[in-house]
Scaffold this motif. Structure first.
Motif, mmCIF file in Angstrom:
data_model
loop_
_atom_site.group_PDB
_atom_site.id
_atom_site.type_symbol
_atom_site.label_atom_id
_atom_site.label_comp_id
_atom_site.label_asym_id
_atom_site.label_seq_id
_atom_site.Cartn_x
_atom_site.Cartn_y
_atom_site.Cartn_z
ATOM 1 N N PHE A 184 -58.904 -59.244 -168.744
ATOM 2 C CA PHE A 184 -59.418 -60.109 -169.803
ATOM 3 C C PHE A 184 -60.028 -61.383 -169.233
ATOM 4 N N ASP A 185 -60.759 -62.085 -170.085
ATOM 5 C CA ASP A 185 -61.450 -63.319 -169.725
ATOM 6 C C ASP A 185 -60.493 -64.494 -169.889
ATOM 7 N N SER A 186 -59.858 -64.870 -168.806
ATOM 8 C CA SER A 186 -58.875 -65.958 -168.840
ATOM 9 C C SER A 186 -59.533 -67.328 -168.920
ATOM 10 N N VAL A 187 -60.798 -67.424 -168.556
ATOM 11 C CA VAL A 187 -61.498 -68.709 -168.641
ATOM 12 C C VAL A 187 -61.697 -69.070 -170.110
ATOM 13 N N ARG A 188 -62.171 -68.136 -170.881
ATOM 14 C CA ARG A 188 -62.358 -68.378 -172.318
ATOM 15 C C ARG A 188 -61.029 -68.557 -173.038
ATOM 16 N N LEU A 189 -60.027 -67.811 -172.632
ATOM 17 C CA LEU A 189 -58.737 -67.855 -173.302
ATOM 18 C C LEU A 189 -57.930 -69.101 -172.926
ATOM 19 N N GLY A 190 -58.064 -69.549 -171.685
ATOM 20 C CA GLY A 190 -57.272 -70.678 -171.201
ATOM 21 C C GLY A 190 -55.937 -70.204 -170.655
ATOM 22 N N ALA A 191 -55.309 -71.037 -169.828
ATOM 23 C CA ALA A 191 -54.082 -70.642 -169.124
ATOM 24 C C ALA A 191 -52.934 -70.348 -170.082
ATOM 25 N N GLU A 192 -52.661 -71.211 -171.025
ATOM 26 C CA GLU A 192 -51.509 -71.023 -171.907
ATOM 27 C C GLU A 192 -51.640 -69.762 -172.754
ATOM 28 N N ARG A 193 -52.807 -69.527 -173.325
ATOM 29 C CA ARG A 193 -52.987 -68.327 -174.143
ATOM 30 C C ARG A 193 -53.039 -67.070 -173.278
ATOM 31 N N CYS A 222 -60.809 -68.454 -162.135
ATOM 32 C CA CYS A 222 -60.255 -67.980 -163.414
ATOM 33 C C CYS A 222 -58.897 -68.581 -163.764
ATOM 34 N N GLY A 223 -58.394 -69.492 -162.963
ATOM 35 C CA GLY A 223 -57.122 -70.141 -163.281
ATOM 36 C C GLY A 223 -55.891 -69.325 -162.950
ATOM 37 N N ALA A 224 -55.991 -68.412 -162.008
ATOM 38 C CA ALA A 224 -54.867 -67.524 -161.681
ATOM 39 C C ALA A 224 -53.646 -68.277 -161.187
ATOM 40 N N ALA A 277 -42.221 -48.637 -161.571
ATOM 41 C CA ALA A 277 -42.240 -48.466 -163.029
ATOM 42 C C ALA A 277 -42.300 -49.797 -163.757
ATOM 43 N N ASP A 278 -41.869 -50.870 -163.096
ATOM 44 C CA ASP A 278 -41.849 -52.192 -163.734
ATOM 45 C C ASP A 278 -43.049 -53.063 -163.334
ATOM 46 N N LEU A 279 -44.122 -52.422 -162.876
ATOM 47 C CA LEU A 279 -45.343 -53.145 -162.511
ATOM 48 C C LEU A 279 -46.160 -53.486 -163.750
ATOM 49 N N VAL A 280 -46.622 -54.734 -163.796
ATOM 50 C CA VAL A 280 -47.626 -55.157 -164.764
ATOM 51 C C VAL A 280 -48.775 -55.722 -163.945
ATOM 52 N N SER A 281 -49.898 -55.026 -163.945
ATOM 53 C CA SER A 281 -51.044 -55.458 -163.146
ATOM 54 C C SER A 281 -52.109 -56.053 -164.050
ATOM 55 N N VAL A 282 -52.616 -57.215 -163.628
ATOM 56 C CA VAL A 282 -53.556 -57.989 -164.430
ATOM 57 C C VAL A 282 -54.798 -58.281 -163.599
ATOM 58 N N PHE A 283 -55.959 -58.204 -164.241
ATOM 59 C CA PHE A 283 -57.200 -58.649 -163.610
ATOM 60 C C PHE A 283 -57.816 -59.718 -164.500
ATOM 61 N N LEU A 284 -58.001 -60.922 -163.931
ATOM 62 C CA LEU A 284 -58.588 -62.033 -164.664
ATOM 63 C C LEU A 284 -60.057 -62.153 -164.314
ATOM 64 N N LYS A 285 -60.864 -62.326 -165.333
ATOM 65 C CA LYS A 285 -62.297 -62.459 -165.121
ATOM 66 C C LYS A 285 -62.815 -63.580 -166.000
ATOM 67 N N GLY A 286 -64.076 -63.902 -165.809
ATOM 68 C CA GLY A 286 -64.718 -64.910 -166.634
ATOM 69 C C GLY A 286 -66.214 -64.917 -166.365
ATOM 70 N N ARG A 287 -66.947 -65.476 -167.299
ATOM 71 C CA ARG A 287 -68.396 -65.610 -167.101
ATOM 72 C C ARG A 287 -68.638 -66.514 -165.893
ATOM 73 N N GLU A 288 -69.618 -66.122 -165.089
ATOM 74 C CA GLU A 288 -69.866 -66.868 -163.854
ATOM 75 C C GLU A 288 -70.136 -68.348 -164.116
ATOM 76 N N ASP A 289 -70.965 -68.678 -165.088
ATOM 77 C CA ASP A 289 -71.281 -70.085 -165.346
ATOM 78 C C ASP A 289 -70.038 -70.895 -165.693
ATOM 79 N N GLU A 290 -69.126 -70.300 -166.457
ATOM 80 C CA GLU A 290 -67.897 -71.001 -166.822
ATOM 81 C C GLU A 290 -66.981 -71.164 -165.612
ATOM 82 N N ARG A 291 -66.927 -70.157 -164.771
ATOM 83 C CA ARG A 291 -66.109 -70.260 -163.564
ATOM 84 C C ARG A 291 -66.687 -71.295 -162.601
ATOM 85 N N VAL A 292 -68.013 -71.335 -162.502
ATOM 86 C CA VAL A 292 -68.673 -72.319 -161.640
ATOM 87 C C VAL A 292 -68.356 -73.729 -162.126
#
Length: 191
Positions: A167-176, A11-13, A105-120
């Motif tokens: 969110f789907d970081s694969v579809r969004l791309g790293a910069e976005r 997912c480009g983490a 209190a200052d935690l921002v937790s993120v989970f990055l996901k993506g469609r399997e075919d795109e990640r592959v």
């Protein structure tokens, strides 16, 4: 501020984490960086298994969890990592960070996901391997992360209620993806 990034494999983490670290001027820690920190502080031996994503023996996990519904029974490594990081500002990739630092209190937790075919496809291109091999790696890594997270936290990895953003970081791309995370941080007023 501490930003924790959990992710499905491919997912480009790493790119997202590095970009966030540069944008905020804070350290970015992967497994390797945290391992080196533990070695330098003389606590690596107590955390050795924590730094591996070895397959967890499901039978031993089930036995160890009996009677421990209040939380993880393997919390020593989690406590050590929490103590190592303390209140410093940083970005942490993986290592159950969303769980370990959930009381900050200052935690921002993120989970990055993506469609399997795109990640592959992303893994195949990045590693210069075939699609079949990349698919096997993606599935094995995701399965390993599911077991690892459950072993240390007794929670379901990727459950949206355990993260601020999913969110789907694969579809969004790293910069976005970085822009989205930064917009969220600004919106909730964390400095």
């Amino acid at each position: 501020m501490i930003i924790t990034i959990a992710r499905q494999y491919g997912c480009g983490a790493l790119a997202i984490g590095k970009m966030l670290g540069a944008a905020y001027g804070i350290p970015f820690y992967t497994r390797k960086g945290l391992l080196e920190m533990a070695r330098a502080e003389g606590v690596l031996e107590e955390m050795d298994d924590f730094f591996e994503e070895r397959p967890v023996d499901e039978l031993l996990f089930a036995i160890s969890a009996l009677g421990h519904s209040e939380g993880p029974v393997h919390s020593r490594a989690l406590d050590i990592l929490s103590d190592m990081i303390g209140q410093r500002d940083c970005i942490i990739i993986g290592r159950c960070g969303n769980y370990i630092f959930r009381r900050r209190a200052d935690l921002v937790s993120v989970f990055l996901k993506g469609r399997e075919d795109e990640r592959v496809r992303a893994v195949a291109a990045e590693q210069g391997i075939g699609m079949a091999e990349a698919r096997e790696i993606v599935r094995d890594m995701d399965d390993s992360r599911v077991r690892y997270h459950r072993y240390y936290t007794h929670l379901q990895w990727g459950n949206s209620s355990d993260y601020d953003l999913c969110f789907d970081s694969v579809r969004l791309g790293a910069e976005r993806s970085v822009a989205l995370i930064r917009q969220y941080i600004e919106g909730i007023g964390i400095k």
